[in-house]
Write a protein that holds these residues in place. Sequence first.
Motif, PDB file in Angstrom:
ATOM      1  N   ALA A 334       0.886  -1.126   0.116  1.00  0.00           N
ATOM      2  CA  ALA A 334       0.084  -0.115   0.048  1.00  0.00           C
ATOM      3  C   ALA A 334       0.886   1.147  -0.094  1.00  0.00           C
ATOM      4  CB  ALA A 334      -1.150  -0.075   1.110  1.00  0.00           C
ATOM      5  N   ASN A 361      -6.769   3.970  -4.995  1.00  0.00           N
ATOM      6  CA  ASN A 361      -7.606   2.846  -4.941  1.00  0.00           C
ATOM      7  C   ASN A 361      -6.975   1.493  -4.617  1.00  0.00           C
ATOM      8  OD1 ASN A 361      -9.554   4.621  -4.780  1.00  0.00           O
ATOM      9  ND2 ASN A 361      -9.863   4.537  -7.230  1.00  0.00           N
ATOM     10  N   ASP A 362      -5.918   1.123  -5.418  1.00  0.00           N
ATOM     11  CA  ASP A 362      -5.352  -0.126  -5.153  1.00  0.00           C
ATOM     12  C   ASP A 362      -4.699  -0.037  -3.862  1.00  0.00           C
ATOM     13  OD1 ASP A 362      -6.079  -1.065  -7.578  1.00  0.00           O
ATOM     14  OD2 ASP A 362      -3.959  -0.560  -8.740  1.00  0.00           O
ATOM     15  N   LYS A 365      -7.253  -0.582  -1.115  1.00  0.00           N
ATOM     16  CA  LYS A 365      -7.722  -2.088  -0.993  1.00  0.00           C
ATOM     17  C   LYS A 365      -7.040  -3.029   0.017  1.00  0.00           C
ATOM     18  CE  LYS A 365      -9.737  -2.122  -5.692  1.00  0.00           C
ATOM     19  NZ  LYS A 365      -9.647  -2.564  -6.993  1.00  0.00           N
ATOM     20  N   LEU A 366      -5.667  -2.750  -0.194  1.00  0.00           N
ATOM     21  CA  LEU A 366      -4.733  -3.377   0.541  1.00  0.00           C
ATOM     22  C   LEU A 366      -4.735  -2.782   2.001  1.00  0.00           C
ATOM     23  CD1 LEU A 366      -1.593  -3.333  -1.873  1.00  0.00           C
ATOM     24  CD2 LEU A 366      -3.220  -5.528  -1.226  1.00  0.00           C
ATOM     25  N   ASP A 367      -5.151  -1.531   2.410  1.00  0.00           N
ATOM     26  CA  ASP A 367      -4.925  -0.910   3.610  1.00  0.00           C
ATOM     27  C   ASP A 367      -6.110   0.026   3.512  1.00  0.00           C
ATOM     28  OD1 ASP A 367      -4.554   0.001   6.152  1.00  0.00           O
ATOM     29  OD2 ASP A 367      -2.304   0.725   5.629  1.00  0.00           O
ATOM     30  N   PRO A 368      -7.362  -0.522   3.996  1.00  0.00           N
ATOM     31  CA  PRO A 368      -8.364   0.495   3.894  1.00  0.00           C
ATOM     32  C   PRO A 368      -8.311   1.647   5.014  1.00  0.00           C
ATOM     33  CG  PRO A 368      -9.346  -1.848   3.985  1.00  0.00           C
ATOM     34  CD  PRO A 368      -7.603  -1.833   4.102  1.00  0.00           C
ATOM     35  N   HIS A 374      -6.575   8.156   1.712  1.00  0.00           N
ATOM     36  CA  HIS A 374      -7.910   8.607   1.660  1.00  0.00           C
ATOM     37  C   HIS A 374      -7.916  10.076   1.539  1.00  0.00           C
ATOM     38  CE1 HIS A 374     -10.588   5.123   2.682  1.00  0.00           C
ATOM     39  NE2 HIS A 374      -9.654   4.701   3.472  1.00  0.00           N
TER      40      HIS A 374
END
Length: 578
Positions: A334, A361-362, A365-368, A374
């Motif tokens: 990430a 976004n990728d 996906k690995l680290d929300p 963000h």
Amino acid sequence: MERRLSAILSADVVGFSRLMGFDEVGTLTALKAHRRELIDSKIAEHHGRVVKVTGDGMLVEFPSVVNAVACSAEIQRAMPARNQNVPQDRRIEFRVGINLGDVIVDGDDIFGDGVNVAARLESIAPPGGIMISAAVRDQIGERLCLAFEDMGERELKNIDRPIHVFRVSLDDAQLAPERLSLDALAVPSKPSIAVLPFANMSGDPEQDYFADGLVEDLVTSLSKVSGLFVIARNSTFAYKGTNPDIRQVAKELGVRYVLEGSVRKAANRLRITGQLIEAASATHLWADKFEGAVEDVFDLQDSLTETIVGAIEPSLRRAEIDRARRKRPGSLNAYDLYLRAMPHVHANTPADTDEALRLLNDALKLDPNYAAAHGYAAWGHEQRFFRGGFHPEDRAAALEHVDIALSIGANDAQALSIAAFVHANMTRDYEGAIGVLERALKLDCNSALAFGFSALANAHSAQCERAVEHAHKALRLSPFDPLNYHPYCALAIVNLFRSRFAEAAAYSTLAIQSNPHFSVSHAYLAISQVNLGNVAAARAAAQRLREVAPGFTVGVFERGPSSTKALAAALRKSGLPD
């Protein structure tokens, strides 16, 4: 009172009261045998120190998180065999929690938040399991052949902030067969730096206090930079008076970058030099020298700290981006994806924004729970909203990422700064944004990003004095930053509001030079030239604006921040269509 950075292991027996209720003598005898035959020898083998034993539990201090985790893994792996012939309900099993943190030393005992977090991690560990903090996971890197399960952020009892937790998986992995050396620490996944004691080159021993104070200030200020792992002063001052090999220092301290420097006194002048080195390749990333009068020594110290930190942060950022670019696509995590997105974020063109959002976004996906990712994703959607047709889905996505960044990034100056600015642009709540930006600046008083966004927010809300102050602060902290079009635009806006059109034109031009693809800078230049009576120059600026952003119109400008009827009318006179 003495403090030090330590790896803290907290362990206790699962269901000890229940076991004692069954058989007090048998339980105590078995527990003592486990300690004598297994636990104490493993702790000694891994250079640990038993701080205290409390009936069913123990607190152990290690100089290395690698050794702490290796020790606990070996103990937990050995326990099933020792329990093989014991009935299930009479078995002694341990929970273990490990944290890396600052501790207060009182005699042979240790106290503090670092100890408390370790104890709370132990309380949520499964029987026979090990829970570690993210700080421990970062330090381990790939030094142990162990698997780690990301458990996300957890609220722990009596801990005032969420703790990012990992579970050590003991099922399939095996410990590295070789004994791990204490002089080789794992490099964290995020950028890491050690500031070595500055050499006193003046021949005046009294200047040692200045050099040491400067290094201490640098360590403190760098520690406030979000996402940067900084080795504590006590560790680096072990090298004072030596001429160490930079590669060896980095290996011993587990860092990627080393900052070294010197202080020289000549007559009533002080000269300070500094250089930032990427240790693995011994590459110099940045070097500079600074001078000032001896009588202004403390002011000079403050100014140097601010200048050096401001120069180092973007240098580290560029080096980290280059490092991520060199990694194979299949090995990206990430953080690497986030780094790869940064040049596209800074470019601020429609195509770059799309690529930045794809990478971010990728990463998410690995680290929300990646607060800064963000924040930048919110910014990307905000850019697309204002420069890509005002699509409601971009507005909704921007505000969604803003809400997440603000909720999980309360102590992340970078995430707070971006989220506050995006929210202000989408909602026109500049007063609210300024409040959040002030919090970000309290967290990191050397953040050029936060000062740049604060300058724009204050300019948009017509708080001109504050906008000018923060714009110049951003430019002073990071004079070569790729985001300097923010403070330059803020200064252009202030001068447009004040009808100082020559100054507005100058700052608009500087913003364009900083980022030729940022469309609004060209609009500010066109408006300035119209008001100066330079019709040809205004039309040229408008034409360049249409080349950079073909869909940009007066109507688009009117929906953006800082638009007034007078500014829109001037832009219309430059030949830009409605």
